[in-house]
Design a protein around this motif. Structure first.
Motif, PDB file in Angstrom:
ATOM      1  N   PHE A   1     -19.896  -6.249   0.794  1.00 53.97           N
ATOM      2  CA  PHE A   1     -20.156  -7.626   0.544  1.00 53.97           C
ATOM      3  C   PHE A   1     -20.489  -7.747  -0.996  1.00 53.97           C
ATOM      4  N   TYR A   2     -20.074  -8.817  -1.485  1.00 54.01           N
ATOM      5  CA  TYR A   2     -20.443  -9.201  -2.919  1.00 54.01           C
ATOM      6  C   TYR A   2     -21.311 -10.524  -2.538  1.00 54.01           C
ATOM      7  N   GLY A   3     -22.694 -10.278  -2.369  1.00 54.37           N
ATOM      8  CA  GLY A   3     -23.490 -11.670  -1.863  1.00 54.37           C
ATOM      9  C   GLY A   3     -23.127 -11.921  -0.659  1.00 54.37           C
ATOM     10  N   ASN A   4     -22.498 -13.221  -0.461  1.00 60.49           N
ATOM     11  CA  ASN A   4     -21.841 -13.616   0.934  1.00 60.49           C
ATOM     12  C   ASN A   4     -20.529 -13.314   0.767  1.00 60.49           C
ATOM     13  N   ILE A   5     -19.576 -12.935  -0.179  1.00 64.01           N
ATOM     14  CA  ILE A   5     -18.213 -12.866  -0.040  1.00 64.01           C
ATOM     15  C   ILE A   5     -17.935 -11.372   0.419  1.00 64.01           C
ATOM     16  N   GLU A   6     -16.990 -11.384   1.383  1.00 65.29           N
ATOM     17  CA  GLU A   6     -16.690 -10.073   1.930  1.00 65.29           C
ATOM     18  C   GLU A   6     -15.540  -9.842   1.273  1.00 65.29           C
ATOM     19  N   ALA A   7     -15.773  -8.526   0.378  1.00 67.27           N
ATOM     20  CA  ALA A   7     -14.585  -8.100  -0.360  1.00 67.27           C
ATOM     21  C   ALA A   7     -13.547  -7.109   0.477  1.00 67.27           C
ATOM     22  N   LEU A   8     -14.374  -6.311   1.361  1.00 62.45           N
ATOM     23  CA  LEU A   8     -13.674  -5.486   2.200  1.00 62.45           C
ATOM     24  C   LEU A   8     -13.818  -5.681   3.434  1.00 62.45           C
ATOM     25  N   LYS A   9     -12.984  -6.166   4.433  1.00 57.52           N
ATOM     26  CA  LYS A   9     -12.975  -6.719   5.636  1.00 57.52           C
ATOM     27  C   LYS A   9     -12.727  -5.665   6.745  1.00 57.52           C
ATOM     28  N   GLY A  10     -13.415  -4.364   6.450  1.00 60.77           N
ATOM     29  CA  GLY A  10     -13.290  -3.219   7.315  1.00 60.77           C
ATOM     30  C   GLY A  10     -11.839  -2.493   7.103  1.00 60.77           C
ATOM     31  N   ILE A  11     -12.083  -1.624   6.343  1.00 56.84           N
ATOM     32  CA  ILE A  11     -10.993  -0.563   5.856  1.00 56.84           C
ATOM     33  C   ILE A  11     -11.127   0.584   6.303  1.00 56.84           C
ATOM     34  N   SER A  12      -9.997   1.333   6.877  1.00 49.43           N
ATOM     35  CA  SER A  12      -9.978   2.684   7.291  1.00 49.43           C
ATOM     36  C   SER A  12      -8.939   3.400   6.574  1.00 49.43           C
ATOM     37  N   LEU A  13      -9.288   4.751   5.922  1.00 48.47           N
ATOM     38  CA  LEU A  13      -8.358   5.537   5.308  1.00 48.47           C
ATOM     39  C   LEU A  13      -8.686   6.963   5.353  1.00 48.47           C
ATOM     40  N   THR A  14      -8.004   7.896   5.048  1.00 48.71           N
ATOM     41  CA  THR A  14      -8.264   9.362   4.914  1.00 48.71           C
ATOM     42  C   THR A  14      -7.758   9.687   3.798  1.00 48.71           C
ATOM     43  N   ALA A  15      -8.185  10.834   3.300  1.00 47.58           N
ATOM     44  CA  ALA A  15      -7.368  11.584   2.335  1.00 47.58           C
ATOM     45  C   ALA A  15      -7.723  12.930   2.711  1.00 47.58           C
ATOM     46  N   GLY A  16      -6.687  13.854   2.913  1.00 49.63           N
ATOM     47  CA  GLY A  16      -6.778  15.152   3.349  1.00 49.63           C
ATOM     48  C   GLY A  16      -6.727  15.903   1.912  1.00 49.63           C
ATOM     49  N   SER A  17      -7.410  17.327   2.102  1.00 48.63           N
ATOM     50  CA  SER A  17      -7.452  18.244   1.056  1.00 48.63           C
ATOM     51  C   SER A  17      -6.181  18.367  -0.027  1.00 48.63           C
ATOM     52  N   GLY A  18      -6.202  18.116  -1.230  1.00 47.52           N
ATOM     53  CA  GLY A  18      -4.926  18.317  -2.211  1.00 47.52           C
ATOM     54  C   GLY A  18      -3.885  17.290  -2.070  1.00 47.52           C
ATOM     55  N   GLU A  19      -4.294  16.248  -1.419  1.00 41.87           N
ATOM     56  CA  GLU A  19      -3.297  15.125  -1.253  1.00 41.87           C
ATOM     57  C   GLU A  19      -3.502  13.976  -2.555  1.00 41.87           C
ATOM     58  N   ILE A  20      -2.340  13.372  -2.789  1.00 41.58           N
ATOM     59  CA  ILE A  20      -2.368  12.182  -3.729  1.00 41.58           C
ATOM     60  C   ILE A  20      -2.347  11.100  -2.963  1.00 41.58           C
ATOM     61  N   ILE A  21      -3.208   9.991  -2.839  1.00 40.76           N
ATOM     62  CA  ILE A  21      -3.249   8.657  -2.042  1.00 40.76           C
ATOM     63  C   ILE A  21      -3.096   7.731  -3.060  1.00 40.76           C
ATOM     64  N   ALA A  22      -2.043   6.885  -2.781  1.00 46.14           N
ATOM     65  CA  ALA A  22      -1.941   5.598  -3.487  1.00 46.14           C
ATOM     66  C   ALA A  22      -2.360   4.464  -2.778  1.00 46.14           C
TER      67      ALA A  22
ATOM     68  N   LYS B   1       5.849   1.260  -7.898  1.00 46.55           N
ATOM     69  CA  LYS B   1       6.813   1.993  -8.037  1.00 46.55           C
ATOM     70  C   LYS B   1       6.645   3.493  -8.684  1.00 46.55           C
ATOM     71  N   LEU B   2       5.793   3.418  -9.680  1.00 50.06           N
ATOM     72  CA  LEU B   2       5.232   4.546 -10.328  1.00 50.06           C
ATOM     73  C   LEU B   2       4.338   5.311  -9.394  1.00 50.06           C
ATOM     74  N   ALA B   3       3.312   4.621  -9.029  1.00 44.11           N
ATOM     75  CA  ALA B   3       2.458   5.283  -8.199  1.00 44.11           C
ATOM     76  C   ALA B   3       3.159   6.091  -6.854  1.00 44.11           C
ATOM     77  N   LEU B   4       4.299   5.633  -6.342  1.00 50.20           N
ATOM     78  CA  LEU B   4       4.841   5.968  -5.101  1.00 50.20           C
ATOM     79  C   LEU B   4       5.591   7.229  -5.501  1.00 50.20           C
ATOM     80  N   THR B   5       5.864   7.449  -6.818  1.00 58.85           N
ATOM     81  CA  THR B   5       6.528   8.586  -7.049  1.00 58.85           C
ATOM     82  C   THR B   5       5.582   9.920  -7.372  1.00 58.85           C
ATOM     83  N   VAL B   6       4.394   9.719  -7.478  1.00 60.89           N
ATOM     84  CA  VAL B   6       3.441  10.984  -7.422  1.00 60.89           C
ATOM     85  C   VAL B   6       2.763  10.782  -6.425  1.00 60.89           C
ATOM     86  N   ALA B   7       2.474  10.058  -5.496  1.00 56.22           N
ATOM     87  CA  ALA B   7       1.578   9.949  -4.125  1.00 56.22           C
ATOM     88  C   ALA B   7       2.554  10.299  -3.182  1.00 56.22           C
TER      89      ALA B   7
END
Lengths: 238, 421
Positions: free
Chosen positions: A13-34, A199-205
């Motif tokens: 939250f930024y004050g009353n504004i909910e900037a992230l509304k419940g996100i879940s993600l994982t990053a494995g060792s050695g991965e590149i996540i975009a 596009k570019l991000a997906l080439t390395v991730a």
């Protein structure tokens, strides 16, 4: 295998504004996540939440087997959680070498620092040429190189890169992404990459999460996302 | 040979030019004298040749030392490889960079100086030294850490009032109050720091301004501090329980033919503040190159960058405010002892600005600059005294000229050289 980083149902939250509304993600060792998505989707907030700059209001963040929810950034950097902020944010009046040494601020292992410095110069020979020049006099591309190098001087296990292509010429962007891949391959550094340039991000991730309005809308292998016609049209700009 | 003659004549010409320029600049201050009682202007042309000669000599000397410095840099340790007699400690001392020798000479000169000065000059010198301490402290906050602080005089007041009050109510002496005043000021700095952790720039400036006013108003309106009447009869620092004037003055006057009206207590205070200046300068230099100093620098440069390399901006802010304020406390105790009477009006907003001017004029973040700035700022009004009511006008004009033509300050900090070249 357990992932290096697991974000579970995090709300920020930024004050009353909910900037992230419940996100879940994982990053494995050695991965590149975009982390992709439109402006205001919450990508930068997600990175800031992970490194402790904007502590989450709800949810849990697990890093290297430990709960790091609500920990302060200066403690997390000691554990190898390093953010390269959006817009580079180098120290303009300090010289290139001083900037790099600032990246190793929390470290006391002099020999290791020296060898890391050598490594950084191998990645970006240009920085070695400009060692005693002040950061503010570098070009945009060089400043981005410096920002990434400063991050590397903190010996990251998980490197978070926020918009490394911002405001740079295409040829420089190419070089920087090439180096990002190289760091990942040679150092096995796990990375989370926030990018407008999908596009570019997906080439390395290897995998990608697509965010909209503070939520993860979709996730999957980079190739799959790239080849799906509907997703490409809806989220990745053609 | 024409080459050599051109080499020798160049610095001479330059010195002549500097002398003329100095004479021109100082003309209204030193030569024209307004006699406001009889309403006439007196011209003291006899001063002009002295002024010219002094400027000429100073410029020549400056040139000479600069050239020596350059030569030394060009040929470092030229003769060190050649075999010669073994190096003794005396050789090593002589070979030790000129800097140390000149500094120790300067220190010695400053130590004996007050014995040959009028009490009035001793007072000005002491004030200048107090301002150097203040400038060095504020430099940590404003110059190094980049936190605009407009209420610095409040911490100066804390130091002065700690001595004044503890002495008035409990009869405590200078030497007990010196560390207590320093500590109290540091604590006050921490107290101010806590609410402003999240503030930067203009907001911080306004809060510090408010804090300064709060302290002044508290001192003015509290019966404990005797309000605007202030506290008088603050004793000078003790010297092993001896009365300096009684014990030592007859001896000095008789055997060394010194001024029989000199006040040894004031000279003692001068020597104390001189030592404090030396110590605080060393502290400031050490801090500049320390981890803490680098954290402050990072804070000034970019708060986001600061966080991303693992420096906590709030911690950096708190330490800068606390340490910076402690310098003011130290200076405050000495100030109270020097003028023996303190009132809230001595610690107004104008005084905060005055100290800020020292830092800005001297060169933000530059320690030698701050020392030069303090010396100039505290002595200038005394020199300008002859210009009577115009002195603040001249003072202001000089300030404007300075900011337009040399915004980096008298001696710019090493770092700003790299950033702007």
């Amino acid at each position: 295998m357990k992932p290096l980083l697991a974000v579970n149902g995090v709300k920020t939250f930024y004050g009353n504004i909910e900037a992230l509304k419940g996100i879940s993600l994982t990053a494995g060792s050695g991965e590149i996540i975009a982390l992709l998505g439109a402006n205001g989707a919450g990508k930068t907030t997600a990175l800031k939440t992970i490194v402790g700059l904007t502590p989450p209001g709800e949810g849990q963040i697990i890093y290297a087997g430990g709960d790091i929810t609500g920990k302060r950034p200066e403690d997390l950097i000691r554990k190898g959680l390093v953010l390269v902020p959006e817009g580079r944010h180098i120290f303009p009046a300090l010289t290139v070498s001083e900037n790099l040494m600032m990246g190793a601020f929390h470290r006391a292992d002099k020999n290791e620092i020296a060898s890391d410095l050598e490594y950084v110069f191998k990645l970006f020979p240009k920085l070695k040429e400009r060692l005693n020049q002040s950061g503010g006099t570098l070009s945009g591309g060089e400043q981005q190189m410096l920002a990434i190098s400063r991050g590397l001087m903190g010996r990251p296990k998980l490197l978070l890169l926020d918009e490394p292509s911002l405001g740079l010429a295409p040829i420089i962007i190419g070089q920087i992404f090439e180096t990002i891949r190289e760091i990942n391959v040679s150092q096995k550094t796990t990375m989370i990459l926030v990018e407008q340039n999908a596009k570019l991000a997906l080439t390395v991730a290897g995998r990608a999460y697509i965010m909209t309005a503070g939520r993860v809308a979709m996730s999957g292998a980079a190739e799959e996302l790239q080849n799906d016609e509907n997703i490409r049209r809806a989220y990745l700009g053609g | 040979m024409p080459q050599i003659s051109s080499k020798t004549s160049k610095p001479v010409l330059r010195a002549l030019f500097s002398a003329l320029w100095l004479a021109f600049l100082a003309l209204p201050i030193l030569v024209f004298r307004v006699n406001s009682i009889s309403g006439i202007i007196e011209y003291q042309w006899s001063r002009l040749p002295k002024l010219l000669a002094a400027g000429f000599l100073a410029s020549l000397l400056w040139n000479y030392f600069q050239k020596r410095h350059l030569l030394k840099q060009e040929s470092p340790k030229a003769g060190s490889s050649s075999a010669g007699p073994p190096i003794t400690w005396a050789d090593r001392f002589l070979a030790r960079t000129d800097r140390y020798r000149w500094l120790s000479l300067l220190g010695f000169g400053l130590m004996v100086l007050p014995f040959f000065c009028s009490p009035y000059a001793v007072k000005i010198l002491t004030t200048a030294l107090i301002y150097i301490t203040l400038g060095l402290g504020l430099n940590i906050v404003v110059g190094v850490s980049g936190l605009l602080h407009l209420g610095y005089a409040a911490f100066f007041a804390v130091g002065a009032y700690v001595y004044g009050l503890l002495n008035y109510y409990f009869g405590w002496g200078f030497w007990v109050c010196l560390p207590l005043g320093t500590l109290s000021a540091a604590l006050a700095g921490l107290l101010l720091g806590l609410p402003v952790i999240r503030l930067t720039g203009d907001y911080l400036a306004i809060v510090t301004l408010g804090f300064g006013e709060i302290v002044r108003l508290l001192l003015t309106n509290s019966s404990l501090t005797m309000g605007p009447r202030g506290i008088g009869n603050i004793p000078p620092p003790g010297f092993f329980g001896l009365d300096l004037n009684e014990k030592f003055r007859p001896f000095l006057v008789e055997h060394l033919a010194l001024n029989p009206y000199m006040d040894l207590n004031k000279i003692w205070i001068y020597l104390i503040i001189l030592l404090i200046v030396v110590l605080t300068t060393i502290a400031a230099l050490r801090l500049e190159n320390s981890r803490l100093g680098r954290a402050w620098l990072a804070l000034r440069e970019d708060e986001t960058a600061c966080q991303s390399v693992g420096i906590s901006p709030s911690q950096a802010k708190l330490t800068a405010l606390t340490l910076g304020s402690s310098f003011a406390g130290l200076a405050g105790v000495v100030f109270a002892a020097q003028i023996t009477f303190i009132a809230p009006s001595s610690f107004s907003f104008m005084d905060s600005i005055y100290i800020l001017t020292i830092v800005v004029l001297g060169g933000m973040g530059s320690i030698s600059g701050v020392i030069a700035g303090a010396a100039v700022i505290s002595c200038l009004p005394e020199f300008l005294r002859e210009a009577e009511e115009y002195r603040f006008l001249i003072f202001g004009a000089l300030m404007v000229l300075m900011m337009v033509y040399r915004p980096q300050g008298l001696i710019r900090s090493v770092r700003s050289v790299c950033s702007r070249s």
